[in-house]
Design an enzyme around this catalytic site. Sequence first.
Site, PDB file in Angstrom:
ATOM      1  CB  ILE A  67      -3.258   6.268   8.899  1.00  0.00           C
ATOM      2  CG1 ILE A  67      -3.384   7.504   9.808  1.00  0.00           C
ATOM      3  CG2 ILE A  67      -4.299   5.229   9.285  1.00  0.00           C
ATOM      4  CD1 ILE A  67      -4.734   8.191   9.725  1.00  0.00           C
ATOM      5  N   PRO A  68      -0.623   3.681   8.290  1.00  0.00           N
ATOM      6  CG  PRO A  68       1.222   2.562   9.193  1.00  0.00           C
ATOM      7  CD  PRO A  68       0.377   3.777   9.357  1.00  0.00           C
ATOM      8  CG  HIS A  69      -4.480   1.541   5.214  1.00  0.00           C
ATOM      9  ND1 HIS A  69      -3.955   2.824   5.317  1.00  0.00           N
ATOM     10  CD2 HIS A  69      -5.140   1.510   4.039  1.00  0.00           C
ATOM     11  CE1 HIS A  69      -4.296   3.529   4.250  1.00  0.00           C
ATOM     12  NE2 HIS A  69      -5.006   2.750   3.452  1.00  0.00           N
ATOM     13  N   GLY A  70      -3.223  -2.069   4.923  1.00  0.00           N
ATOM     14  CA  GLY A  70      -2.983  -2.983   3.814  1.00  0.00           C
ATOM     15  C   GLY A  70      -3.805  -2.669   2.584  1.00  0.00           C
TER      16      GLY A  70
ATOM     17  NE  ARG B 113      -3.737   0.869   0.683  1.00  0.00           N
ATOM     18  CZ  ARG B 113      -4.616   0.666  -0.290  1.00  0.00           C
ATOM     19  NH1 ARG B 113      -4.500   1.313  -1.420  1.00  0.00           N
ATOM     20  NH2 ARG B 113      -5.606  -0.161  -0.145  1.00  0.00           N
TER      21      ARG B 113
END
Length: 141
Positions: free
Chosen positions: A62-65, A48
Amino acid sequence: MRDDLLDARAVLLHEVAADKAEAIRRCGRALVEVGAVDEPYIEAMLERERTISTYVGEEVAIPHGTAAAKEVIRRDAICVVRFPDGVDWDGERVTLCVGIAARDGGQVPLLAALADILLDPDRARALREATEVHQVVKELT
């Protein structure tokens, strides 16, 4: 924000990372450790980031997949990982990462709730400067 999203064990306030990839891996590992996601989710978070930066301003990312990783998410959850010394995030300084794992569109209300918190300068500062887990839980629930 739903109070079942943040497991206190996923609040890490004194972390160090050499770069944003290491910071993202630490977020992913926190989500794995509380049973919210399976191991492949960490790579999906890095993927991502390769497609679009998760930096949102005010020293926060705000790391997310990716959407393709939804099948390795066991339950919606967040983690809060603080890097007091900061991490270079493509030229920006990040001191706070809020990692997200959400299925079935769950990331939209999560991101909206986080935006409300992070757009309040006092609450955002409280999160960035928190040194105790209970302070983070209080701000996010």
